[in-house]
Enzyme design. Structure first.
Site, short mmCIF file in Angstrom:
data_model
loop_
_atom_site.label_atom_id
_atom_site.label_comp_id
_atom_site.label_asym_id
_atom_site.label_seq_id
_atom_site.Cartn_x
_atom_site.Cartn_y
_atom_site.Cartn_z
N HIS A 63 0.82 -1.22 0.00
CA HIS A 63 0.00 0.00 0.00
C HIS A 63 0.86 1.26 0.00
O HIS A 63 1.90 1.32 0.67
CB HIS A 63 -0.91 0.02 1.23
CG HIS A 63 -1.97 -1.03 1.22
ND1 HIS A 63 -3.18 -0.87 0.59
CD2 HIS A 63 -2.00 -2.28 1.77
CE1 HIS A 63 -3.91 -1.96 0.75
NE2 HIS A 63 -3.22 -2.83 1.45
N PRO A 64 0.39 2.28 -0.72
CA PRO A 64 1.06 3.58 -0.62
C PRO A 64 0.62 4.28 0.66
O PRO A 64 -0.36 3.88 1.29
CB PRO A 64 0.51 4.33 -1.84
CG PRO A 64 -0.89 3.80 -1.97
CD PRO A 64 -0.79 2.34 -1.59
N GLU A 86 -10.27 4.09 -3.77
CA GLU A 86 -10.57 4.04 -2.33
C GLU A 86 -10.18 5.32 -1.62
O GLU A 86 -10.77 5.69 -0.60
CB GLU A 86 -9.86 2.84 -1.70
CG GLU A 86 -10.47 1.51 -2.10
CD GLU A 86 -9.49 0.34 -2.04
OE1 GLU A 86 -9.88 -0.76 -2.45
OE2 GLU A 86 -8.36 0.53 -1.57
N PHE A 117 0.75 3.54 7.60
CA PHE A 117 -0.55 3.63 8.26
C PHE A 117 -1.60 3.07 7.33
O PHE A 117 -1.76 3.52 6.19
CB PHE A 117 -0.87 5.08 8.59
CG PHE A 117 -2.27 5.29 9.13
CD1 PHE A 117 -2.63 4.81 10.37
CD2 PHE A 117 -3.22 5.97 8.37
CE1 PHE A 117 -3.92 4.99 10.87
CE2 PHE A 117 -4.50 6.16 8.86
CZ PHE A 117 -4.84 5.67 10.12
N ILE A 119 -5.58 2.00 6.62
CA ILE A 119 -6.96 2.22 7.00
C ILE A 119 -7.83 2.00 5.77
O ILE A 119 -7.40 2.31 4.64
CB ILE A 119 -7.16 3.65 7.56
CG1 ILE A 119 -8.57 3.83 8.13
CG2 ILE A 119 -6.87 4.70 6.50
CD1 ILE A 119 -8.76 5.14 8.89
#
Length: 297
Positions: A63-64, A86, A117, A119
């Protein structure tokens, strides 16, 4: 009436849903699937009970950082497109100030925890994401690792639904969505601010009997409240093996909804010796009571 169609998925498609190689291989080995619900159940079991921490970290690394775009050479075009979609709500609501602050907090987070992080950003504004990042920054690393794994599972669920959308009709693709995402779309909300407590049975009998054992036999393990996703904070220390025994998790639904039918909801469950290494959820058990509380470990 359920469709008799079988859904075949390969490793590359699954890697677009979750960047763990082990996850993709084990899911592909179970293909084909009868429906989306079966796929989600299999994915949840593999992710929490068969993929190890190294597999989790591999998925996280795909993920970035929120506010950035992933590298096509690293994750592939489908993963990159889904990731961009997203984050679309966050990017539309972002200002130069909030983006700068988000970048700074992302860096602080990664320095502390060693991974980005994570989410489930769908439908969230930049301000919401930033507030959650700041809140979670105070967590202990072992707690944050578990939370990040839960967020990855939410993302995986959404992407599996998108994958099925590409393979089938719109109806089949909307069979399942995470409660935290669909509740608002359906005019409801996840149950935020519900008081939750977890107890363990320590009474003189091996386990409580029905109806009603000595109430003093229950010992409080932990308590908390559900967040905006309807998920509680960890109610017990995260350990490799859970102590076998009988537990009770209770939700103060009456305080959350004073005019509702249920003053509180308690669920009693037993963990056996053979289950002590497994990862347990409360998978939407409150749905029959009118709540959308998402999985709480």
């Amino acid at each position: 009436m359920e469709s008799s169609a079988k859904w075949v998925v390969n490793e590359d498609e699954l890697l677009a849903c979750c960047g763990s190689t082990k996850f993709a291989k084990q899911m592909a080995a179970l293909s084909p699937f009868s429906n989306l619900h079966q796929t989600i159940e299999s994915a949840t079991n593999i992710w929490f009970n068969q993929v190890d921490v190294y597999g989790w970290l591999e998925a996280f690394s795909a993920h970035p950082q929120i506010g950035q775009s992933p590298s096509l050479s690293h994750v592939g075009e489908t993963f990159a497109q889904w990731s961009k979609g997203e984050q679309s709500t966050a990017m539309k609501s972002a200002t130069s100030t909030t983006l700068q602050e988000l970048t700074e907090w992302n860096a602080r987070y990664k320095q502390k925890f060693g991974f980005v992080f994570l989410i489930c950003a769908s439908g969230r504004s930049t301000a919401e994401i930033l507030a959650e990042l700041k809140r979670r920054y105070s967590n202990r690393p072992v707690v944050e690792l578990e939370i990040a794994a839960q967020e990855q599972m939410k993302i995986t669920e959404l992407r599996l639904a998108k994958l099925f959308s590409a393979k089938s009709s719109t109806d089949a693709a909307t069979e399942f969505q995470p409660a935290s995402v669909t509740a608002k779309a359906n005019g409801g909300h996840p149950g935020a601010g519900i008081e939750v407590q977890l107890e363990a049975w320590r009474g003189p009998e091996p386990r409580p009997s029905f109806p009603g054992s000595d109430p003093s036999g229950w010992t409080l393990v932990g308590s908390g409240k559900t967040d905006n996703d309807g998920r509680s904070n960890p109610l017990m220390n995260i350990v490799d093996a859970v102590t076998p025994g009988t537990y009770r998790i209770s939700f103060n639904t009456g305080k959350y909804n004073p005019s509702g039918f249920f003053p509180f909801v308690s669920i009693v469950f037993q963990i056996t010796e053979s289950q002590k290494f497994e990862h347990f959820h409360v998978p939407l058990l409150l749905a029959p009571f009118g709540f959308s509380t998402y999985r709480g470990s």
